[in-house]
Scaffold this motif. Structure first.
Motif, PDB file in Angstrom:
ATOM      1  N   THR A   1      26.397  -9.744   1.481  1.00 46.24           N
ATOM      2  CA  THR A   1      27.800  -9.813   1.889  1.00 46.24           C
ATOM      3  C   THR A   1      28.236 -11.238   2.215  1.00 46.24           C
ATOM      4  O   THR A   1      27.421 -12.058   2.674  1.00 46.24           O
ATOM      5  CB  THR A   1      28.028  -8.922   3.129  1.00 46.24           C
TER       6      THR A   1
ATOM      7  N   TYR B   1      26.338  -7.363  11.781  1.00 45.03           N
ATOM      8  CA  TYR B   1      26.256  -6.846  10.412  1.00 45.03           C
ATOM      9  C   TYR B   1      25.791  -7.951   9.458  1.00 45.03           C
ATOM     10  O   TYR B   1      24.812  -7.793   8.714  1.00 45.03           O
ATOM     11  CB  TYR B   1      27.629  -6.294   9.999  1.00 45.03           C
TER      12      TYR B   1
ATOM     13  N   ASN C   1      35.814  -9.181  -0.557  1.00 44.56           N
ATOM     14  CA  ASN C   1      36.466  -7.926  -0.123  1.00 44.56           C
ATOM     15  C   ASN C   1      36.629  -6.959  -1.290  1.00 44.56           C
ATOM     16  O   ASN C   1      37.519  -7.120  -2.117  1.00 44.56           O
ATOM     17  CB  ASN C   1      37.801  -8.247   0.543  1.00 44.56           C
TER      18      ASN C   1
ATOM     19  N   HIS D   1      39.186  -0.664   6.701  1.00 51.10           N
ATOM     20  CA  HIS D   1      39.536  -1.687   5.709  1.00 51.10           C
ATOM     21  C   HIS D   1      41.037  -1.704   5.407  1.00 51.10           C
ATOM     22  O   HIS D   1      41.695  -0.670   5.411  1.00 51.10           O
ATOM     23  CB  HIS D   1      38.733  -1.466   4.420  1.00 51.10           C
ATOM     24  N   LEU D   2      41.507  -2.910   5.123  1.00 48.76           N
ATOM     25  CA  LEU D   2      42.957  -3.131   5.026  1.00 48.76           C
ATOM     26  C   LEU D   2      43.636  -2.273   3.950  1.00 48.76           C
ATOM     27  O   LEU D   2      44.588  -1.547   4.253  1.00 48.76           O
ATOM     28  CB  LEU D   2      43.230  -4.622   4.773  1.00 48.76           C
TER      29      LEU D   2
ATOM     30  N   GLN E   1      48.820  -2.200  11.290  1.00 49.85           N
ATOM     31  CA  GLN E   1      48.784  -3.288  12.260  1.00 49.85           C
ATOM     32  C   GLN E   1      48.179  -4.519  11.590  1.00 49.85           C
ATOM     33  O   GLN E   1      47.106  -4.420  10.988  1.00 49.85           O
ATOM     34  CB  GLN E   1      47.923  -2.892  13.455  1.00 49.85           C
TER      35      GLN E   1
ATOM     36  N   TYR F   1      46.304  -7.785  12.161  1.00 53.24           N
ATOM     37  CA  TYR F   1      45.521  -8.341  13.266  1.00 53.24           C
ATOM     38  C   TYR F   1      45.711  -9.848  13.371  1.00 53.24           C
ATOM     39  O   TYR F   1      44.917 -10.625  12.869  1.00 53.24           O
ATOM     40  CB  TYR F   1      44.043  -7.997  13.094  1.00 53.24           C
TER      41      TYR F   1
ATOM     42  N   CYS G   1      45.325 -13.421   8.127  1.00 49.26           N
ATOM     43  CA  CYS G   1      44.019 -13.777   7.536  1.00 49.26           C
ATOM     44  C   CYS G   1      44.041 -13.679   6.010  1.00 49.26           C
ATOM     45  O   CYS G   1      44.700 -12.800   5.437  1.00 49.26           O
ATOM     46  CB  CYS G   1      42.938 -12.832   8.033  1.00 49.26           C
TER      47      CYS G   1
ATOM     48  N   ARG H   1      41.865 -13.262   2.446  1.00 56.18           N
ATOM     49  CA  ARG H   1      40.623 -12.720   1.884  1.00 56.18           C
ATOM     50  C   ARG H   1      40.686 -12.745   0.360  1.00 56.18           C
ATOM     51  O   ARG H   1      41.752 -12.766  -0.241  1.00 56.18           O
ATOM     52  CB  ARG H   1      40.416 -11.260   2.345  1.00 56.18           C
TER      53      ARG H   1
ATOM     54  N   ARG I   1      41.490  -9.422  15.656  1.00 57.29           N
ATOM     55  CA  ARG I   1      40.295  -8.582  15.742  1.00 57.29           C
ATOM     56  C   ARG I   1      39.074  -9.493  15.929  1.00 57.29           C
ATOM     57  O   ARG I   1      38.933 -10.479  15.189  1.00 57.29           O
ATOM     58  CB  ARG I   1      40.180  -7.773  14.442  1.00 57.29           C
TER      59      ARG I   1
ATOM     60  N   ASP J   1      36.691 -11.835  13.148  1.00 63.22           N
ATOM     61  CA  ASP J   1      37.372 -12.138  11.875  1.00 63.22           C
ATOM     62  C   ASP J   1      37.430 -13.643  11.630  1.00 63.22           C
ATOM     63  O   ASP J   1      38.015 -14.369  12.439  1.00 63.22           O
ATOM     64  CB  ASP J   1      38.825 -11.630  11.914  1.00 63.22           C
TER      65      ASP J   1
HETATM   66  N1  UFG Z   1      43.219  -6.102   8.765  1.00 63.18           N
HETATM   67  C1  UFG Z   1      44.434  -5.908   9.385  1.00 63.18           C
HETATM   68  N2  UFG Z   1      44.764  -4.627   9.729  1.00 63.18           N
HETATM   69  C2  UFG Z   1      43.960  -3.559   9.488  1.00 63.18           C
HETATM   70  C3  UFG Z   1      42.716  -3.786   8.839  1.00 63.18           C
HETATM   71  C4  UFG Z   1      42.380  -5.082   8.497  1.00 63.18           C
HETATM   72  O1  UFG Z   1      45.206  -6.837   9.644  1.00 63.18           O
HETATM   73  O2  UFG Z   1      44.328  -2.428   9.845  1.00 63.18           O
HETATM   74  C5  UFG Z   1      42.875  -7.471   8.364  1.00 63.18           C
HETATM   75  C6  UFG Z   1      41.563  -7.961   8.952  1.00 63.18           C
HETATM   76  O3  UFG Z   1      41.760  -8.523  10.227  1.00 63.18           O
HETATM   77  C7  UFG Z   1      41.119  -8.976   7.907  1.00 63.18           C
HETATM   78  C8  UFG Z   1      41.670  -8.406   6.594  1.00 63.18           C
HETATM   79  O4  UFG Z   1      42.680  -7.482   6.975  1.00 63.18           O
HETATM   80  O5  UFG Z   1      41.714 -10.187   8.145  1.00 63.18           O
HETATM   81  C9  UFG Z   1      40.631  -7.673   5.784  1.00 63.18           C
HETATM   82  O6  UFG Z   1      39.964  -6.771   6.656  1.00 63.18           O
HETATM   83  P1  UFG Z   1      38.952  -5.663   6.136  1.00 63.18           P
HETATM   84  O7  UFG Z   1      38.530  -4.881   7.336  1.00 63.18           O
HETATM   85  O8  UFG Z   1      39.553  -4.914   4.999  1.00 63.18           O
HETATM   86  O9  UFG Z   1      37.740  -6.511   5.540  1.00 63.18           O
HETATM   87  P2  UFG Z   1      36.882  -7.692   6.210  1.00 63.18           P
HETATM   88  O10 UFG Z   1      37.381  -8.979   5.634  1.00 63.18           O
HETATM   89  O11 UFG Z   1      36.844  -7.589   7.682  1.00 63.18           O
HETATM   90  O12 UFG Z   1      35.414  -7.367   5.720  1.00 63.18           O
HETATM   91  C10 UFG Z   1      35.107  -7.062   4.389  1.00 63.18           C
HETATM   92  C11 UFG Z   1      33.843  -6.236   4.368  1.00 63.18           C
HETATM   93  C12 UFG Z   1      32.681  -7.040   4.884  1.00 63.18           C
HETATM   94  C13 UFG Z   1      32.564  -8.322   4.095  1.00 63.18           C
HETATM   95  C14 UFG Z   1      33.876  -9.078   4.123  1.00 63.18           C
HETATM   96  C15 UFG Z   1      33.736 -10.294   3.259  1.00 63.18           C
HETATM   97  O13 UFG Z   1      34.013  -5.065   5.157  1.00 63.18           O
HETATM   98  O14 UFG Z   1      31.500  -6.312   4.717  1.00 63.18           O
HETATM   99  O15 UFG Z   1      34.906  -8.238   3.648  1.00 63.18           O
HETATM  100  O16 UFG Z   1      34.931 -10.924   2.961  1.00 63.18           O
HETATM  101  F1  UFG Z   1      31.621  -9.120   4.629  1.00 63.18           F
END
Ligand code: UFG
Length: 320
Positions: free
Chosen positions: A114, A138, A167, A184-185, A201, A203, A214, A216, A276, A279
């Motif tokens: 990851t 993680y 992502n 996940h978003l 929401q 974050y 943020c 991604r 969150r 992040d």
């Molecule tokens: N986010 C929001 N609102 C939500 C959910 C997420 O604003 O309801 C934001 C998060 O703060 C983040 C972005 O959307 O900035 C993406 O969040 P995700 O939870 O979809 O994904 P993450 O980037 O946190 O993590 C994912 C995988 C990880 C991996 C990472 C690598 O779950 O395993 O991507 O980029 F490591």
């Protein structure tokens, strides 16, 4: 090839198992269904419901050409609150699997690593040579497994490839993302479009990015799966190679929500919420190494296509 897919009832594992079958491989899925779904295991594969740590030895004794190891705990927030679940579920389970691989001389391993192994990057896009300084448990457990795999490759001649996902989103026909607890978003935004949630929401809107949300790098799960097929073909005895998988383009949370509005035609109300924990502001992949060494070419890099496929999958499931 005769292949064992751990975690093949989960999101990425089920899509990869489906792509392996479509490409003529013989697939056995092992999954304890702790987070996966029995009906996500692609038809045509052999399904064994078992704890991998317990079952790997007996399964691999049958003689396999390779293992694709997806089974893992993968929620960043949960990993900070319950680290034991992650060190036990990810690291100990993987060590048991590696021992079974060594004992039975399985020649190839492809591991689901990851971008969370990198933590807060010094440079973006992030190359594989960037320092690995995970900011959450993680990511730390996945990095520990990467180190263990390197040792096994060096000592025992295993041909291994770790794929560091950015992502992952989208769906491959009937195979897609369906977590019991969704964090996940894109799936959350689509739940708003379906009327299952009132709003999404965001974050934080005070991150050091262009619009304050943020950023991604979203990659289509089918493109991700295809990198696994190429990794299997390119695994070399005694080598552990590591590849980032992303499209190299960053999208902010606001841009993702805008794209989902355009694809679904739904207004998708959004509100700003506190940041969150854990992040990083921006995560974008440099995937040149996968493109050069694996000849990997993402075909579905357009965010609208990724969201469209996730939306089709989500709607089809809602309609039953
Ligand atoms: N986010 C929001 N609102 C939500 C959910 C997420 O604003 O309801 C934001 C998060 O703060 C983040 C972005 O959307 O900035 C993406 O969040 P995700 O939870 O979809 O994904 P993450 O980037 O946190 O993590 C994912 C995988 C990880 C991996 C990472 C690598 O779950 O395993 O991507 O980029 F490591």
């Amino acid at each position: 090839m005769k292949l064992l897919v751990t975690g093949g009832a989960g999101y990425v594992g089920s899509v990869c198992a489906a792509r392996l079958l479509e490409n003529g491989h013989d697939v056995t899925v092992v999954d304890d269904l702790s987070t996966g779904h029995a009906d996500a295991v692609p038809p045509g594969s052999t399904f064994v419901q078992a704890d991998i740590a317990e079952a790997a030895g007996d399964l691999l004794a049958d003689g396999y050409d390779g293992v694709l190891h997806f089974a893992a705990k993968s929620l960043v927030g949960e990993s900070m609150q319950d680290p034991h679940k992650y060190w036990q579920g990810n690291v100990l389970t993987s060590l048991r699997l590696l021992e079974a691989v060594r004992e039975h001389g399985t020649p190839r391993l492809v591991f689901s690593s990851t971008a969370a192994t990198y933590g807060e990057p010094d440079t973006v896009p992030i190359p594989e040579t960037a320092p690995a300084r995970p900011t959450n448990t993680y990511g730390a457990t996945k990095l520990a497994i990467d180190h263990a795999i390197s040792s096994y490759a060096t000592a025992h001649g295993l041909g291994a490839v770790s794929l560091r996902y950015f992502n992952v989103a989208g769906a491959h026909g009937a195979f897609g993302e369906r977590h019991t607890v969704e964090t996940h978003l894109i799936p959350i935004v689509l739940q708003v479009a379906l009327g299952q949630r009132e709003q999404v929401q965001m974050y934080g809107d005070d991150w050091p990015t262009e619009d304050g949300t943020c950023v991604r790098d979203y990659i289509h799960v089918t493109d991700l799966a295809d990198a696994h097929l190429l990794a299997l073909d390119n695994a070399r005895p005694g080598e552990h190679r590591i590849y980032n998988l992303g499209n190299g383009t960053g999208f902010s949370v606001q841009q993702v929500i805008e794209t989902c509005r355009a694809v679904t035609g739904h207004p998708i109300p959004a509100a700003v919420a506190p940041r969150r924990a854990g992040d990083p502001a921006t995560l974008v992949a440099a995937s040149d190494r996968a493109r050069e060494e694996l000849s990997w070419k993402p075909k579905l890099a357009d965010l609208s296509v990724i969201v469209h496929d996730a939306w089709e999958f989500t709607r089809a499931r809602q309609q039953g």
